[in-house]
Structure formats: C-alpha cells, structure tokens
Design a protein around this motif. Structure first.
Motif, short mmCIF file in Angstrom:
data_model
loop_
_atom_site.label_atom_id
_atom_site.label_comp_id
_atom_site.label_asym_id
_atom_site.label_seq_id
_atom_site.Cartn_x
_atom_site.Cartn_y
_atom_site.Cartn_z
N LYS A 1 -13.16 -34.20 5.80
CA LYS A 1 -11.64 -33.60 6.05
C LYS A 1 -11.79 -31.85 6.07
O LYS A 1 -11.04 -31.34 7.78
N GLU A 2 -12.90 -30.90 5.75
CA GLU A 2 -12.69 -29.92 6.50
C GLU A 2 -14.13 -29.95 8.03
O GLU A 2 -13.46 -29.00 8.68
N TYR B 1 -12.19 -32.82 13.10
CA TYR B 1 -11.72 -34.56 13.56
C TYR B 1 -10.44 -34.48 14.28
O TYR B 1 -10.88 -35.64 15.43
N SER C 1 -12.42 -44.61 5.95
CA SER C 1 -12.32 -43.41 4.51
C SER C 1 -14.20 -43.64 4.31
O SER C 1 -14.59 -44.29 3.78
N ALA D 1 -11.74 -37.61 5.01
CA ALA D 1 -10.32 -37.45 5.58
C ALA D 1 -9.38 -38.66 5.72
O ALA D 1 -7.79 -37.82 5.66
N ARG E 1 -4.60 -40.19 7.86
CA ARG E 1 -4.66 -39.54 8.84
C ARG E 1 -5.43 -39.31 9.86
O ARG E 1 -4.96 -38.98 10.88
#
Length: 437
Positions: free
Chosen positions: A341-342, A345, A365, A372, A376
């Motif tokens: 998630k950092e 994306y 995932s 992330a 999402r």
C-alpha cells in the motif's frame, strides 16, 4: 541455541521492537563481532532498479574465475538464507543459525549496556558478514537495502569498487522528491579513491554521481544504454554487444534472460569486471561463462513455459517490465498483480493499462498489513481501464494461491502469463510454483 524456526521468527519480529539506528551503532555492532567485513574484498552496489541483477552478474563472473564469493541481497523471496549466498547457493541453515546466534550474543550485551537493539536490516547485515567470514570468502558483493548514504552496508570503509545502477523516483518520503536528490543518496556509497561504475542514462543523476566522484578523487566509468546493442532475443536468451567507449572495442556476450533491461544490467557488471580484471585476475572467458550461467529469480524469470515472474514495483521498473512483455508475448496476455500500500499503485495501474497489453488482469493481496488489498486494487484498475477506454477484464481474487490457479486455468494455448508487482507477491508465487533453473 535457538532452532532454525525460532531464529527466523525472532529476526522477522525485530521491526516490532527496534528503531532505525545511525552508522555508529552499526559500526559498534560489527566491531564487537571482530569486524568480519574486513576479511574479504567488497564490491558495493546501490541503485533504484537492477542492483540485484547486477550483483548476480558480478557474483557469477567472479565464481567463474575461480573466486570464493559471498552475495548479500534483499529481500528474500522464499527463505531468509537466500540473502546470504555462498558460492552461488543460499548458505546452509546450520551456518545461518550459528551466525545469527553469534550476532544475538553481541546484541544482548549491547542492549544490556543501554544501546538500542539493531534494526532488522542491521541485524541481517551483521549475520551476513559473519557468515562470509566463517566461509572464508575472498569477495563479497553487497547490495544496499534502501538508499546508500545512510544504509547499514555503508559502514564498509574500503570497498574495491562501487556500482550505482539506474536511478528512479522511489521511496521519495525518505530519499527525496527528485532524481538528483535520490542520486545523491545512492552516491553516498562512493568512497575516496575507489572506482565507481554507474548507469548514465539520466543526466541529472549522472551529474550528481560525477560531482561526488570528483570530490572523492575516484575514477568514474559511466555506462550508456545506447552503447548496448541487442543482437538476438529469443525470449529466453539475449545476445548483445557493448562498446565501452574507452578503447573503442566492441564485445559480444549472451545472457539467459529475455528481458532487454538485463542486457543493460549486464553492461554495468561488465564494466565493473573490466575495472577489476587486471588486478584480480579475471579472464574474458570467465566473463562469458559467468554471464551465460547466471541465475536470478523474480526478474522476468520463466518459471514454466510461457509463465514469467517479475518484481517490477516502481515506475521505471514497470516501464522496463512492459518493454520486456512486448518482446516476449505474441499478443495480449494475462497479468497477475499485487502491490504494497505504500507504493503508488494508482500510477502503476495507469502505466500497465496504457497500451492494451492485457486480455485479463487478476489482482490479489500481498499477505500481512502491508498489502494494498485486492478490492482496492480492483477498484483502481477498473477506474483506469474505463478512463483509457480499454475492454480488459479485471478479476479480483484475494488469496494468492487461488489467484495463481485461476490465472493458469484462464490462459489460452500459447498465451503468456505474467506475475508482477511487489516482491512479496513474487516470493509467494515462487513458493507456490517453484521455478525453472
């Protein structure tokens, strides 16, 4: 003494109870271990993309020349011992546990004296140096973890050579928001008088590296991508030529990869070896053999016919990944993708959807808190596909094993399947699928 499983569990939990330390802390840790890093010659490698591959090329050539070589890289894909390769193979579990125990005893003493616990990367760097000293390595090829200037590996004071691979925008919250700022962090590994070989594809990065080398009175050797000419690409093997520009000679080599960017990485390694050749006794035949037999997992790696894994996870890496896809695939393929998630994306989805390379994209995932999340990612990919007017199918499957099984079943005869994104995804796929050697 801890078991292998207990040792791995302890090391992987270090981020939960440690903080980032300065270079002096790392120096103190290595000093108390007897400075094992001073017992072999070190080649130090930094960069945004390609540094692991360049390390693998250099390691393979040195071994082909009859040298004893340790290779320190990160992250690992399947098992932690991959980070500490001895003569081309992950070190034994026994050697890993013994080294980790030696480090643990020193760390406990430091903590008792009021010093901070080493960070995860500090700890494994120390373990690697203890392993290489115990295995009596002649050389160690060290890949930096993050950046260069503040990296734990940068406590090495006298490498025989430093290498800087391509620089791109990555970890901007830590390394800086411009290419020049990030290049300055990478160039922090340059040491007084030590030759530096570097990717010269971006003038703003080259300028920073050259200025640092000049101030440190270092011989510097730029490698220009336009001097690399691909003569043949079968999708499994590349034949390329490289004109160094220093003596006008043009040499030809073969590497067992289908990704064009690997020829550029090989050229950086080649220039590095040429800097070492006279003093270190490395014949041209060793370069050819080392290049021909190099192996590096997770970098456009064909794990079974028509199935490729690649850890492209930043804009430059994804751009090179797509270039390789267009060389390898005969038509729109299937992409299995995930990212932490950092990472950006959203931009990754935009890049991946820019030219109709995919019939179907399956998002999944990455395990743990860093992923992330497949829902999402699916939302982002669907939005970008609609924005581009593309009719690509977006499929969300949260569990990686199920996603991979679905992707294999969805393939049409002759259609290529690519797993790409986070190296955490690639590690899980390697665990599930194995890989062709």
């Amino acid at each position: 003494m801890r078991t292998y499983e207990e040792t791995v569990r302890y090391i992987l939990e270090i981020p939960k109870f440690s903080a980032k330390n300065g270079a002096e802390h790392t120096r103190e840790l290595l000093c108390r271990l007897g400075n094992p890093q001073e017992q072999f010659k070190i080649i130090h490698v930094a960069g945004s993309n390609g540094k692991g591959s360049v390390c693998a090329f250099v390691d393979s050539v040195l071994r082909a020349a009859g040298k004893r070589v340790g290779l320190f890289t990160s992250p690992h894909l399947v098992c932690i011992e991959e980070r500490f390769a001895v003569q081309g193979k992950p070190c034994s579990r026994e050697r890993f546990v013994l080294a980790a125990e030696e480090v643990r005893r020193v760390v406990e003493s430091m903590v008792q004296q009021g010093m901070g616990h080493p960070s995860f990367f500090e700890y494994i760097f120390a373990v690697g140096m203890v392993i290489f000293a115990a295995e009596k390595m002649e050389y160690a090829v060290l890949e930096t973890g993050l950046g260069g200037r503040l990296d734990a590996t940068n406590i090495v004071e006298a490498p025989i050579l430093t290498l800087i691979t391509s620089v791109s925008l990555e970890h901007t919250e830590i390394l800086g928001g411009t290419i020049a700022e990030i290049a300055a962090e990478k160039a922090g590994i340059i040491k007084p008088g030590v030759p530096v070989v570097y990717d010269a594809s971006l003038p703003e990065a080259s300028k920073v590296i050259e200025e640092r080398a000049y101030r440190q009175m270092c011989p510097n050797y730029p490698v220009f991508p336009d001097k690399v000419k691909i003569l043949l690409n079968t999708g499994k093997k590349i034949a390329f030529s490289y004109e160094s520009g220093y003596d006008g000679t043009v040499t030809k080599f073969e590497i067992p990869f289908g990704a064009p960017y690997q020829a550029e990485n090989a050229a950086i390694a080649l220039q590095a070896i040429r800097c070492l050749a006279q003093g270190e006794g490395i014949p041209e035949e060793a370069v050819r053999l080392g290049f021909a037999q190099v192996s590096w997992k997770g970098r456009m790696q064909e794990v079974s016919p028509g199935v490729y894994f690649d850890g492209a996870h930043n804009p430059d890496g994804i751009g090179k990944f797509l270039e390789s896809v267009r060389k390898i695939a005969d038509g729109p393929g299937i992409l299995l993708f995930s990212m932490v998630k950092e990472k950006d994306y959203v931009h990754a989805a935009r890049q991946l959807l820019c030219r109709g390379d995919w019939e179907e994209i399956i998002v999944t995932s990455v395990p743990g808190d860093r992923g992330a999340g497949s829902s999402r990612l699916a939302e982002v990919f669907e939005h970008e596909a609609q924005g581009n007017g593309q009719a690509v199918k977006i499929t969300e499957i949260e569990e990686i094993g199920e996603a991979y099984a679905y992707a294999l079943a969805a393939r049409k005869p002759g259609q290529a399947l690519f797993g790409a994104g986070s190296l955490y995804l690639i590690g899980e796929l390697e665990r599930i699928a194995g890989g062709m050697e």
